[in-house]
Motif scaffolding. Structure first.
Motif, PDB file in Angstrom:
ATOM      1  N   ASP A   1      41.309  52.170  40.573  1.00  9.17           N
ATOM      2  CA  ASP A   1      42.447  52.870  39.973  1.00  9.17           C
ATOM      3  C   ASP A   1      43.767  52.251  40.388  1.00  9.17           C
ATOM      4  OD1 ASP A   1      40.909  54.898  38.643  1.00  9.17           O
ATOM      5  OD2 ASP A   1      40.572  55.825  40.597  1.00  9.17           O
ATOM      6  N   ALA A   2      43.760  51.463  41.448  1.00  3.85           N
ATOM      7  CA  ALA A   2      44.969  50.797  41.924  1.00  3.85           C
ATOM      8  C   ALA A   2      44.577  49.499  42.604  1.00  3.85           C
ATOM      9  CB  ALA A   2      45.745  51.689  42.899  1.00  3.85           C
ATOM     10  N   ALA A   3      45.470  48.532  42.555  1.00  2.00           N
ATOM     11  CA  ALA A   3      45.235  47.239  43.206  1.00  2.00           C
ATOM     12  C   ALA A   3      46.432  46.910  44.082  1.00  2.00           C
ATOM     13  CB  ALA A   3      45.024  46.137  42.168  1.00  2.00           C
ATOM     14  N   VAL A   4      46.173  46.549  45.316  1.00  7.84           N
ATOM     15  CA  VAL A   4      47.219  46.086  46.217  1.00  7.84           C
ATOM     16  C   VAL A   4      47.100  44.576  46.312  1.00  7.84           C
ATOM     17  CG1 VAL A   4      48.130  46.132  48.558  1.00  7.84           C
ATOM     18  CG2 VAL A   4      47.219  48.222  47.540  1.00  7.84           C
ATOM     19  N   ILE A   5      48.192  43.872  45.992  1.00 10.85           N
ATOM     20  CA  ILE A   5      48.154  42.417  46.076  1.00 10.85           C
ATOM     21  C   ILE A   5      49.345  41.941  46.895  1.00 10.85           C
ATOM     22  CG2 ILE A   5      46.938  42.245  43.885  1.00 10.85           C
ATOM     23  CD1 ILE A   5      49.478  41.209  42.617  1.00 10.85           C
ATOM     24  N   THR A   6      49.190  40.786  47.535  1.00  7.45           N
ATOM     25  CA  THR A   6      50.213  40.275  48.439  1.00  7.45           C
ATOM     26  C   THR A   6      50.983  39.115  47.820  1.00  7.45           C
ATOM     27  OG1 THR A   6      48.592  38.822  49.501  1.00  7.45           O
ATOM     28  CG2 THR A   6      48.898  41.006  50.459  1.00  7.45           C
ATOM     29  N   ARG A   7      51.089  39.141  46.507  1.00  2.00           N
ATOM     30  CA  ARG A   7      51.823  38.117  45.763  1.00  2.00           C
ATOM     31  C   ARG A   7      52.169  38.693  44.401  1.00  2.00           C
ATOM     32  NH1 ARG A   7      48.063  37.137  42.071  1.00  2.00           N
ATOM     33  NH2 ARG A   7      45.870  36.807  42.627  1.00  2.00           N
ATOM     34  N   ASP A   8      52.909  37.935  43.587  1.00  2.42           N
ATOM     35  CA  ASP A   8      53.144  38.339  42.213  1.00  2.42           C
ATOM     36  C   ASP A   8      51.891  38.059  41.394  1.00  2.42           C
ATOM     37  OD1 ASP A   8      55.762  39.114  42.701  1.00  2.42           O
ATOM     38  OD2 ASP A   8      56.555  37.101  42.306  1.00  2.42           O
ATOM     39  N   LEU A   9      51.795  38.717  40.255  1.00  2.00           N
ATOM     40  CA  LEU A   9      50.689  38.405  39.350  1.00  2.00           C
ATOM     41  C   LEU A   9      50.786  36.953  38.904  1.00  2.00           C
ATOM     42  CD1 LEU A   9      50.617  41.563  37.041  1.00  2.00           C
ATOM     43  CD2 LEU A   9      48.896  40.916  38.729  1.00  2.00           C
ATOM     44  N   LEU A  10      49.653  36.283  38.876  1.00  2.00           N
ATOM     45  CA  LEU A  10      49.621  34.890  38.442  1.00  2.00           C
ATOM     46  C   LEU A  10      49.758  34.805  36.925  1.00  2.00           C
ATOM     47  CD1 LEU A  10      46.662  33.624  40.671  1.00  2.00           C
ATOM     48  CD2 LEU A  10      49.126  33.426  41.106  1.00  2.00           C
ATOM     49  N   PRO A  11      50.216  33.664  36.407  1.00  2.00           N
ATOM     50  CA  PRO A  11      50.374  33.522  34.954  1.00  2.00           C
ATOM     51  C   PRO A  11      49.099  33.841  34.173  1.00  2.00           C
ATOM     52  CG  PRO A  11      51.485  31.722  36.060  1.00  2.00           C
ATOM     53  CD  PRO A  11      50.744  32.481  37.126  1.00  2.00           C
ATOM     54  N   ASP A  12      47.939  33.395  34.685  1.00  4.75           N
ATOM     55  CA  ASP A  12      46.701  33.663  33.957  1.00  4.75           C
ATOM     56  C   ASP A  12      46.341  35.150  33.997  1.00  4.75           C
ATOM     57  OD1 ASP A  12      46.122  33.297  36.742  1.00  4.75           O
ATOM     58  OD2 ASP A  12      43.996  33.235  36.258  1.00  4.75           O
ATOM     59  N   GLU A  13      46.734  35.849  35.073  1.00  2.10           N
ATOM     60  CA  GLU A  13      46.486  37.289  35.160  1.00  2.10           C
ATOM     61  C   GLU A  13      47.384  38.049  34.193  1.00  2.10           C
ATOM     62  OE1 GLU A  13      45.126  37.305  39.892  1.00  2.10           O
ATOM     63  OE2 GLU A  13      47.208  37.684  39.319  1.00  2.10           O
ATOM     64  N   ARG A  14      48.635  37.631  34.072  1.00  5.10           N
ATOM     65  CA  ARG A  14      49.546  38.251  33.105  1.00  5.10           C
ATOM     66  C   ARG A  14      49.073  37.995  31.680  1.00  5.10           C
ATOM     67  NH1 ARG A  14      54.232  39.973  35.467  1.00  5.10           N
ATOM     68  NH2 ARG A  14      54.681  39.164  37.562  1.00  5.10           N
ATOM     69  N   ARG A  15      48.602  36.763  31.452  1.00  8.50           N
ATOM     70  CA  ARG A  15      48.122  36.397  30.129  1.00  8.50           C
ATOM     71  C   ARG A  15      46.909  37.226  29.756  1.00  8.50           C
ATOM     72  NH1 ARG A  15      49.082  31.386  31.013  1.00  8.50           N
ATOM     73  NH2 ARG A  15      47.028  30.942  31.883  1.00  8.50           N
ATOM     74  N   ALA A  16      46.003  37.426  30.703  1.00  6.58           N
ATOM     75  CA  ALA A  16      44.800  38.223  30.438  1.00  6.58           C
ATOM     76  C   ALA A  16      45.160  39.667  30.117  1.00  6.58           C
ATOM     77  CB  ALA A  16      43.869  38.170  31.651  1.00  6.58           C
ATOM     78  N   ALA A  17      46.157  40.208  30.806  1.00  4.30           N
ATOM     79  CA  ALA A  17      46.587  41.583  30.537  1.00  4.30           C
ATOM     80  C   ALA A  17      47.149  41.709  29.125  1.00  4.30           C
ATOM     81  CB  ALA A  17      47.625  42.024  31.569  1.00  4.30           C
ATOM     82  N   VAL A  18      47.974  40.732  28.736  1.00  7.00           N
ATOM     83  CA  VAL A  18      48.565  40.760  27.390  1.00  7.00           C
ATOM     84  C   VAL A  18      47.478  40.623  26.329  1.00  7.00           C
ATOM     85  CG1 VAL A  18      50.059  39.512  25.779  1.00  7.00           C
ATOM     86  CG2 VAL A  18      50.803  39.882  28.143  1.00  7.00           C
ATOM     87  N   GLN A  19      46.578  39.677  26.525  1.00  5.51           N
ATOM     88  CA  GLN A  19      45.510  39.460  25.549  1.00  5.51           C
ATOM     89  C   GLN A  19      44.586  40.663  25.443  1.00  5.51           C
ATOM     90  OE1 GLN A  19      43.741  35.814  26.976  1.00  5.51           O
ATOM     91  NE2 GLN A  19      45.319  34.517  26.044  1.00  5.51           N
ATOM     92  N   GLY A  20      44.397  41.381  26.560  1.00  2.00           N
ATOM     93  CA  GLY A  20      43.528  42.544  26.553  1.00  2.00           C
ATOM     94  C   GLY A  20      44.242  43.842  26.212  1.00  2.00           C
TER      95      GLY A  20
END
Length: 266
Positions: free
Chosen positions: A46-65
């Motif tokens: 339900d939540a994700a903790v990350i220690t960096r910004d979202l990577l370009p491929d992760e942002r792209r996957a979110a947009v595509q999905g």
């Protein structure tokens, strides 16, 4: 889902949240930032903790999905370059650190220290700290220098403390545990900045990074409530107590006399 220092902090936040709200059920699963993002996208978390910004491929996957995300920065920390306490060298530029790990420089005499072989220490390739180091310091260049691998911050500190020629990277809470932190300059010739709560809070320390909580809008209300707590004054006090730096409340830095330590308050 998170790893290392972030996992310890989130467990502390979750334990405190459960004391306040006994019916709340929060499970913290360790993992890398990439694993945390994958679990959030797959609705396995339900939540994700990350220690960096979202990577370009992760942002792209979110947009595509067609996946909407909300991100909340809740802590800052510095990735600190540390050496043996008796090491004469006290500061390096980022390009000099890169030259060490690239294998171009192998003796401390190149930086004004006593003649001794440099022993680079690295965390595992899948570690978030290594991921950040590879991006922020190495700028995508390979680490070719022969290196010693240490599993986590505590093992890096222990390894560096026992090898006079060693250099490694650890999170801010481990910067003075038997080792000496180095001042860093973004480029040779620029001002050097030493890591502490003040320079990390102001993001003037070159290797400052943020911890973020990501949610799916309209997802679990418990996750939204947890974010509200973590970013509140009480949640930020836990961030400060863990050795990291609050990101959502103002921080007042108190400078005492030279005989006393400097500390910060949210």
């Amino acid at each position: 889902m998170t790893a290392g220092a972030a996992a310890r902090l989130v467990r502390l936040e979750a334990d405190t949240f459960r004391v306040l709200y006994p019916r709340a059920e929060i499970i913290v699963r360790p993992g890398t930032s990439r694993e945390a993002v994958r679990a959030l996208y797959a609705a396995e978390a339900d939540a994700a903790v990350i220690t960096r910004d979202l990577l370009p491929d992760e942002r792209r996957a979110a947009v595509q999905g067609g996946l909407e995300l909300e991100g909340y920065r809740f802590a800052r920390e510095g990735l600190v370059m540390v050496v043996h306490p008796e090491q004469e060298v006290e500061k390096l530029s980022m390009d000099e650190v890169r030259a060490i790990y690239r294998g171009d420089v192998s003796d401390w005499s190149a930086f004004g220290g006593a003649g001794a072989r440099i022993v680079p220490v690295v965390q595992p390739p899948e570690a978030d700290a290594t991921d950040f180091f590879a991006d922020a310091v190495m700028a995508g260049e390979p680490m070719k220098a022969p290196a010693v691998t240490a599993q986590d911050d505590s093992m890096v500190a222990r390894t560096v403390a026992s090898h006079p020629g060693a250099i490694g990277y650890v999170s801010l809470p481990w910067a003075r545990r038997g080792v000496k932190p180095l001042g860093l300059a973004r480029l040779k010739g620029l001002d050097y900045t030493f890591p502490d709560a003040r320079t990390v809070y102001r993001e003037s320390y070159p290797l400052t990074r943020s911890y973020s909580l990501y949610l799916r809008p309209g997802g679990a209300r418990l996750a939204e409530g947890f974010v509200t707590f973590v970013t509140s004054r009480e949640g930020q006090k836990l961030v400060l107590g863990s050795g990291l730096v609050p990101a959502t409340v103002p921080v007042r830095f108190v400078t005492r006399s030279p005989m006393r330590a400097t500390h910060s308050q949210p």
